[in-house]
Design a protein around this motif. Sequence first.
Motif, short mmCIF file in Angstrom:
data_model
loop_
_atom_site.label_atom_id
_atom_site.label_comp_id
_atom_site.label_asym_id
_atom_site.label_seq_id
_atom_site.Cartn_x
_atom_site.Cartn_y
_atom_site.Cartn_z
N ASP A 111 -108.64 -95.70 21.72
CA ASP A 111 -107.79 -96.48 20.82
C ASP A 111 -107.26 -97.76 21.47
O ASP A 111 -106.95 -98.73 20.78
N ALA A 141 -105.30 -100.73 22.62
CA ALA A 141 -104.05 -101.36 22.17
C ALA A 141 -103.52 -100.75 20.89
O ALA A 141 -102.35 -100.96 20.54
N ASP A 142 -104.33 -99.98 20.18
CA ASP A 142 -103.90 -99.35 18.93
C ASP A 142 -103.37 -97.94 19.13
O ASP A 142 -102.94 -97.31 18.16
N TYR A 143 -103.42 -97.43 20.36
CA TYR A 143 -102.88 -96.09 20.58
C TYR A 143 -101.36 -96.14 20.41
O TYR A 143 -100.66 -96.85 21.14
N ARG A 181 -100.13 -97.00 17.38
CA ARG A 181 -99.94 -97.70 16.11
C ARG A 181 -99.87 -96.67 14.98
O ARG A 181 -100.55 -95.66 15.01
N SER A 182 -99.01 -96.95 14.00
CA SER A 182 -98.74 -95.96 12.96
C SER A 182 -98.81 -96.59 11.58
O SER A 182 -98.61 -97.79 11.43
N ASP A 183 -99.09 -95.75 10.59
CA ASP A 183 -99.01 -96.21 9.20
C ASP A 183 -97.75 -95.66 8.53
O ASP A 183 -97.65 -95.64 7.30
N TYR A 218 -95.84 -102.66 14.12
CA TYR A 218 -96.73 -101.70 14.79
C TYR A 218 -96.68 -100.35 14.08
O TYR A 218 -97.65 -99.59 14.12
N ASN A 256 -99.11 -101.28 26.05
CA ASN A 256 -98.77 -101.17 24.63
C ASN A 256 -97.25 -101.21 24.44
O ASN A 256 -96.75 -101.87 23.52
#
Length: 575
Positions: free
Chosen positions: A109, A111-113, A115-117, A157, A561
């Motif tokens: 993942d 830089a996206d580890y 990251r949340s919706d 984020y 991150n």
Amino acid sequence: MTLYARFATYLDTVLDALVEAGDLPAGLDRKAVTVEPPRDPSHGDLATNAAMVLAKPAGTNPRALAEKIVAGLGALAEVSEAGIAGPGFINLRLTDDTWRAELAAIHADGADYGRSDMGKGLRVNVEYVSANPTGPMHMGHCRGAVVGDALATLLEYAGHRVTREYYINDAGGQVDVLARSAHLRYREALGEDVGEVPEGLYPGDYLVPVGQALAKEYGDRFVGAPESEWLATFRAFAVDAMMEMIRADLALLGIHHDLFSSEAELQAAGKPEAAEAWLRERDLIYDGVLEAPKGETPEDWEPVELPLFRSTKFGDDQDRPIRKSSGAWTYFGADLAYHFQKAQLADQLIDIWGADHAGTVKRIQAAVAALTEGKTRFDVKLIQMVRLLRDGEPVKMSKRAGNFVTLADVVREVGKDVVRFTMLTRKADAQMDFDFAKVVEASKDNPVFYVQYAHARIASLQRRAEEAGIVLPDPDMSQLGTEELELVKRAAQFPRVVEGAAQAREPHRIAFYLNDLAADFHAWWNLGNDRPERRVIVTGDPAATSARLFLSRGIGQIIRNGLALMGVAALTEMQ
């Protein structure tokens, strides 16, 4: 999907199966159900309160329900042990391979580890700084600026759509004082000896170039002219100059707003009148007389009928006037209209204010509740002041600013990253000391250094491996034992920390977490000081070296991150 989110899904599946089997009634509210690390790590890797939360509304015994949940969770391939503690808490211990797989997920993942919706695209307006446009930024503004900016980044984020807004207070008496101060410097630029700056005007040297620019623009046209001829012109000119200066100061901190809203333009557009009309239609504004202020006698005070907002209906301790007896808008009346404008473009509002504004929180919360009919979440974050010290002694004021220390001077001395990180090392509502010596100290007691040093150490490992010509195979994750997997467990908490910090509107949680992660990494690194076989790079053992480098790079990714959320660069070398 990260580990904690995955197990929350597993738990939902188990609970759905229990509903299907008739062991749980359908439609139970699961919002309070959590999956998180247990308070005592010896109890396992994950814990859930599902049985404790759902048993009462389900009309069953918590422990009996916990046994049924444990039967489902314990059957998962990723779970090595599932048990019940106390009256019905459920603890899970995960397999080592589950944690190794999570380390691989961190790498995948990148830089996206984390990251949340969670935000689901909700529009959030974060208003921060909003300093009066009467001079350069000072350190009294700095902490709120950093907290607001980090919070905005954190919310993005976590899946929100964020607008960063600056509200320009350019309609009050302070900008008239600014215009008069600029006029003094204008006359000075044309050769007049103005002497000492009179009491009541802004004394800082920062207005000297503004006066020079006015002299160049208008010559001596307004030297002896009455104030009525030049006040509006000089006010607009000076405000523009101050906002240009403020934007430049904020840029030194890496802060850029999406929207600058003018109070003067708001009033010129009739927004306060529109807000008043909207509230009157709903009988939320009435014409009435306030009680006499405490300590005033009838001889000292004359009752005047004013338009009053029914603030008490929404939790305030008294109704509030939106206009003065002169008909001019009160500060509250103008702020009410401004929040009405913001609420029409956002689902949630956040204001970052100095602690000296604490007395106005209830009335603005009441206004937003009324104007949005309770549909818009509104948070006010109060920021305590920062006390500037040098070796424990208060810092002297700035001559250029007139009576305060400028943000620009501080950033130029210690650097943007040090300032930003330090401002997030305590809760926003806790007082803070900023000691110029301590914030740049190379010690584990300085969290800025401690976290940066962990990342720099990780970067040095990669350089050392390359310089030594070490050719590494694909990492054999079985080489990662108990000590390494404990580090992975800490790293895997990052997504939870992000969501928790976003939900609570507390970006300082990221700094706290990074400090803990850095401490764990340094402790693991130090194992090799006395035990060469525990070093990251082990000569003659490429399998162990490869796996430990893989782990180190994963920890480095988490640190990057987290620092990115704080607006801080991750250093690869310490100077």
